[in-house]
Motif scaffolding. Sequence first.
Motif, PDB file in Angstrom:
ATOM      1  N   THR A   1     -11.158   3.928 -32.486  1.00 23.81           N
ATOM      2  CA  THR A   1      -9.745   3.621 -32.400  1.00 23.81           C
ATOM      3  C   THR A   1      -9.116   4.572 -31.401  1.00 23.81           C
ATOM      4  O   THR A   1      -9.234   5.790 -31.541  1.00 23.81           O
ATOM      5  N   ILE A   2      -8.492   4.006 -30.398  1.00 27.46           N
ATOM      6  CA  ILE A   2      -7.863   4.806 -29.365  1.00 27.46           C
ATOM      7  C   ILE A   2      -6.378   4.451 -29.345  1.00 27.46           C
ATOM      8  O   ILE A   2      -6.021   3.286 -29.173  1.00 27.46           O
ATOM      9  N   GLN A   3      -5.554   5.459 -29.549  1.00 24.83           N
ATOM     10  CA  GLN A   3      -4.113   5.241 -29.492  1.00 24.83           C
ATOM     11  C   GLN A   3      -3.622   5.670 -28.107  1.00 24.83           C
ATOM     12  O   GLN A   3      -3.687   6.840 -27.752  1.00 24.83           O
ATOM     13  N   ILE A   4      -3.155   4.676 -27.353  1.00 21.68           N
ATOM     14  CA  ILE A   4      -2.751   4.898 -25.964  1.00 21.68           C
ATOM     15  C   ILE A   4      -1.286   4.511 -25.784  1.00 21.68           C
ATOM     16  O   ILE A   4      -0.839   3.496 -26.318  1.00 21.68           O
ATOM     17  N   GLN A   5      -0.604   5.307 -24.980  1.00 21.26           N
ATOM     18  CA  GLN A   5       0.762   4.983 -24.595  1.00 21.26           C
ATOM     19  C   GLN A   5       0.851   5.074 -23.076  1.00 21.26           C
ATOM     20  O   GLN A   5       0.396   6.054 -22.480  1.00 21.26           O
ATOM     21  N   LEU A   6       1.395   4.065 -22.453  1.00 22.37           N
ATOM     22  CA  LEU A   6       1.635   4.087 -21.013  1.00 22.37           C
ATOM     23  C   LEU A   6       2.907   4.901 -20.795  1.00 22.37           C
ATOM     24  O   LEU A   6       3.974   4.537 -21.267  1.00 22.37           O
ATOM     25  N   LEU A   7       2.776   6.042 -20.103  1.00 19.04           N
ATOM     26  CA  LEU A   7       3.899   6.964 -19.954  1.00 19.04           C
ATOM     27  C   LEU A   7       4.683   6.774 -18.662  1.00 19.04           C
ATOM     28  O   LEU A   7       5.901   6.819 -18.656  1.00 19.04           O
ATOM     29  N   LYS A   8       3.963   6.598 -17.563  1.00 16.71           N
ATOM     30  CA  LYS A   8       4.654   6.558 -16.272  1.00 16.71           C
ATOM     31  C   LYS A   8       3.783   5.844 -15.244  1.00 16.71           C
ATOM     32  O   LYS A   8       2.575   6.010 -15.228  1.00 16.71           O
ATOM     33  N   ILE A   9       4.436   5.086 -14.374  1.00 15.99           N
ATOM     34  CA  ILE A   9       3.790   4.456 -13.231  1.00 15.99           C
ATOM     35  C   ILE A   9       4.535   4.938 -12.004  1.00 15.99           C
ATOM     36  O   ILE A   9       5.760   4.797 -11.922  1.00 15.99           O
ATOM     37  N   LYS A  10       3.804   5.537 -11.080  1.00 19.65           N
ATOM     38  CA  LYS A  10       4.453   6.110  -9.902  1.00 19.65           C
ATOM     39  C   LYS A  10       3.731   5.661  -8.633  1.00 19.65           C
ATOM     40  O   LYS A  10       2.555   5.925  -8.463  1.00 19.65           O
ATOM     41  N   GLU A  11       4.463   4.984  -7.783  1.00 22.40           N
ATOM     42  CA  GLU A  11       3.927   4.577  -6.497  1.00 22.40           C
ATOM     43  C   GLU A  11       3.949   5.800  -5.583  1.00 22.40           C
ATOM     44  O   GLU A  11       4.999   6.408  -5.374  1.00 22.40           O
ATOM     45  N   LYS A  12       2.786   6.171  -5.052  1.00 24.93           N
ATOM     46  CA  LYS A  12       2.688   7.362  -4.207  1.00 24.93           C
ATOM     47  C   LYS A  12       2.741   7.023  -2.719  1.00 24.93           C
ATOM     48  O   LYS A  12       3.271   7.789  -1.935  1.00 24.93           O
ATOM     49  N   ARG A  13       2.134   5.906  -2.334  1.00 22.43           N
ATOM     50  CA  ARG A  13       2.109   5.554  -0.912  1.00 22.43           C
ATOM     51  C   ARG A  13       1.858   4.054  -0.771  1.00 22.43           C
ATOM     52  O   ARG A  13       1.026   3.491  -1.471  1.00 22.43           O
ATOM     53  N   PHE A  14       2.578   3.457   0.162  1.00 20.36           N
ATOM     54  CA  PHE A  14       2.382   2.049   0.473  1.00 20.36           C
ATOM     55  C   PHE A  14       2.552   1.871   1.977  1.00 20.36           C
ATOM     56  O   PHE A  14       3.624   2.131   2.521  1.00 20.36           O
ATOM     57  N   ASP A  15       1.481   1.510   2.652  1.00 20.17           N
ATOM     58  CA  ASP A  15       1.514   1.236   4.086  1.00 20.17           C
ATOM     59  C   ASP A  15       1.064  -0.204   4.284  1.00 20.17           C
ATOM     60  O   ASP A  15       0.011  -0.597   3.778  1.00 20.17           O
ATOM     61  N   LEU A  16       1.843  -0.958   5.026  1.00 19.43           N
ATOM     62  CA  LEU A  16       1.525  -2.358   5.269  1.00 19.43           C
ATOM     63  C   LEU A  16       1.755  -2.668   6.740  1.00 19.43           C
ATOM     64  O   LEU A  16       2.823  -2.415   7.286  1.00 19.43           O
ATOM     65  N   GLN A  17       0.731  -3.216   7.359  1.00 13.21           N
ATOM     66  CA  GLN A  17       0.780  -3.593   8.775  1.00 13.21           C
ATOM     67  C   GLN A  17       0.663  -5.112   8.833  1.00 13.21           C
ATOM     68  O   GLN A  17      -0.388  -5.670   8.541  1.00 13.21           O
ATOM     69  N   THR A  18       1.737  -5.758   9.175  1.00 11.82           N
ATOM     70  CA  THR A  18       1.741  -7.232   9.165  1.00 11.82           C
ATOM     71  C   THR A  18       2.120  -7.804  10.520  1.00 11.82           C
ATOM     72  O   THR A  18       2.773  -8.829  10.600  1.00 11.82           O
ATOM     73  N   ASP A  19       1.666  -7.163  11.562  1.00 13.94           N
ATOM     74  CA  ASP A  19       1.992  -7.648  12.895  1.00 13.94           C
ATOM     75  C   ASP A  19       1.226  -8.935  13.213  1.00 13.94           C
ATOM     76  O   ASP A  19       0.359  -9.378  12.467  1.00 13.94           O
ATOM     77  N   HIS A  20       1.550  -9.528  14.344  1.00 10.36           N
ATOM     78  CA  HIS A  20       0.943 -10.796  14.752  1.00 10.36           C
ATOM     79  C   HIS A  20      -0.575 -10.659  14.938  1.00 10.36           C
ATOM     80  O   HIS A  20      -1.332 -11.558  14.573  1.00 10.36           O
ATOM     81  N   THR A  21      -1.022  -9.523  15.483  1.00  8.14           N
ATOM     82  CA  THR A  21      -2.458  -9.303  15.686  1.00  8.14           C
ATOM     83  C   THR A  21      -3.200  -9.324  14.354  1.00  8.14           C
ATOM     84  O   THR A  21      -4.250  -9.950  14.231  1.00  8.14           O
ATOM     85  N   THR A  22      -2.652  -8.649  13.354  1.00 11.15           N
ATOM     86  CA  THR A  22      -3.270  -8.642  12.021  1.00 11.15           C
ATOM     87  C   THR A  22      -3.361 -10.061  11.475  1.00 11.15           C
ATOM     88  O   THR A  22      -4.398 -10.470  10.951  1.00 11.15           O
ATOM     89  N   SER A  23      -2.297 -10.813  11.599  1.00  7.49           N
ATOM     90  CA  SER A  23      -2.298 -12.209  11.113  1.00  7.49           C
ATOM     91  C   SER A  23      -3.392 -13.030  11.788  1.00  7.49           C
ATOM     92  O   SER A  23      -4.098 -13.799  11.127  1.00  7.49           O
ATOM     93  N   GLN A  24      -3.546 -12.878  13.094  1.00  7.50           N
ATOM     94  CA  GLN A  24      -4.567 -13.626  13.824  1.00  7.50           C
ATOM     95  C   GLN A  24      -5.971 -13.192  13.404  1.00  7.50           C
ATOM     96  O   GLN A  24      -6.852 -14.027  13.201  1.00  7.50           O
ATOM     97  N   ILE A  25      -6.188 -11.900  13.270  1.00  7.01           N
ATOM     98  CA  ILE A  25      -7.510 -11.390  12.910  1.00  7.01           C
ATOM     99  C   ILE A  25      -7.906 -11.846  11.513  1.00  7.01           C
ATOM    100  O   ILE A  25      -9.059 -12.179  11.258  1.00  7.01           O
TER     101      ILE A  25
END
Length: 165
Positions: free
Chosen positions: A5-29
């Motif tokens: 039996t494991i008693q778990i509580q979700l305490l915190k969710i923290k986004e540390k880094r998000f990088d997204l490259q959605t240029d036309h070249t990426t779309s084509q590739i």
Amino acid sequence: MDNVTIQIQLLKIKEKRFDLQTDHTTSQILQTQNLHVGMSILTTPYLTDNQIKLQITIDYHYTNNVLVTTPLFYIMEIWFGIKDLAHFVKEKEGNILIKHELLALLLGISIGTIRGMIAHRCQDTVFEAYPLPIINITHLMAHLQQRKNILEEIDIAPIFLSRIH
């Protein structure tokens, strides 16, 4: 296997880094190249607080000629409270060992959370059609037990990554 039996509580969710490259070249590739997903997992238990932090890094990458490009890079920390955490964690030869039952549960929750966050962050981009794949936690756990380097990146087989049509 004993029932645990494991008693778990979700305490915190923290986004540390998000990088997204959605240029036309990426779309084509992306129309012609295989997109791969890499994952790394770092666990940090805080025994005196009965807490454990998972830091999970996800990267989508492809190879264009010989150059590896990473158009999506995401890091998230997920903090859990675990009753009697010391019962599930031990140190052996300088490594922190987390009982299989607990780690599998934490990974399942964490990866599902990241999948939702990536889907949300990628709305209305080319990556909306490339959600984080369903990951077999049993296979992931087996891979984690076999690896030698704790910082090694896990490659998710491209067969799991499907474009939504």
